[in-house]
Write a protein that holds these residues in place. Structure first.
Motif, short mmCIF file in Angstrom:
data_model
loop_
_atom_site.label_atom_id
_atom_site.label_comp_id
_atom_site.label_asym_id
_atom_site.label_seq_id
_atom_site.Cartn_x
_atom_site.Cartn_y
_atom_site.Cartn_z
N ILE A 174 27.62 24.95 88.72
CA ILE A 174 26.71 26.18 88.69
C ILE A 174 27.97 27.54 88.93
O ILE A 174 27.56 28.52 88.32
N LEU A 175 28.61 27.25 89.93
CA LEU A 175 29.61 28.45 90.18
C LEU A 175 30.64 28.52 88.91
O LEU A 175 30.79 29.88 88.84
N LEU A 176 30.76 27.68 88.24
CA LEU A 176 31.72 27.96 86.93
C LEU A 176 30.94 28.65 86.03
O LEU A 176 31.53 29.53 85.51
N LYS A 177 29.79 28.29 85.74
CA LYS A 177 28.70 28.87 84.99
C LYS A 177 28.60 30.24 85.21
O LYS A 177 28.57 31.38 84.33
N THR A 178 28.47 30.49 86.62
CA THR A 178 28.31 31.89 86.89
C THR A 178 29.43 32.82 86.76
O THR A 178 29.33 33.93 86.23
#
Length: 195
Positions: A174-178
């Protein structure tokens, strides 16, 4: 270990696999001369059964296959070569002769699911609701999961440790996508350090 070319009338099957993704790209054949040329030059050369001659993959298209590793099976009559492909591999224009789907494993499927939930603004999705809360909340959640993993690492409960590791990986996606990055971006960074 040496390939036994005599066992197979001089030709052995060669499975070509993407070094990064492990996707099977194609199947070809080599005689001893093609194998030696491949080892020496680091570019895959086959023996073409239709042309009845050595054929370097990419000699016309420029889509060469750069060798990263060569393995021989236990019977010494099949070769597995992991490569970095220059471009598409199949003469039809597909990346692989076995179809377009890249074989990267479940973590990449999960990354795709995370991305879809965010891109499609999936109401009721934990992934999307966390994403909506912004980078600070996403980063905080990754930090919390990392701390929980460290705590479990100090104990001897394998199941709790694996669950916390899974939670950390999930929230990391999720952090990567964000942040606008992908697992492939991180792989490239790691790979650059390994040279």
């Amino acid at each position: 270990m040496k390939v036994n070319f005599n066992k197979t009338n001089g030709l052995v099957p060669v499975v070509i696999q993407d070094y990064r993704t492990l996707q099977v790209l194609m199947l070809g054949y080599m005689n001893e001369e093609a194998f030696e040329k491949t080892e020496k030059e680091g570019i895959v050369t086959f023996f073409s059964r239709s042309k009845n001659r050595l054929w370097t993959k990419g000699e016309e298209s420029g889509n060469f296959l750069t060798v990263k590793s060569i393995d021989i099976d236990c019977d010494r009559d099949t070769i597995l070569i992991k490569v970095i492909p220059e471009n598409v591999v199949c003469h039809t224009g597909s990346f692989s002769c076995f179809g377009e789907k890249e074989a990267k494993g479940f973590l990449y499927e999960l990354e795709n699911t995370v991305s879809q939930r965010i891109d499609q603004k999936s109401e009721g999705s934990y992934t999307y609701s966390l994403y909506q809360r912004g980078i600070n909340k996403v980063a905080q959640k990754v930090g919390e999961e990392a701390v929980e993993l460290v705590i479990e690492a100090k104990d001897n409960n394998a199941e709790l440790f694996k669950n916390e590791a899974a939670d950390l990986l999930y929230h990391f996606l999720i952090l990567l996508k964000t942040k606008g990055f992908s697992l492939e971006d991180i792989e490239r960074t790691l790979e650059s350090r390994n040279q």
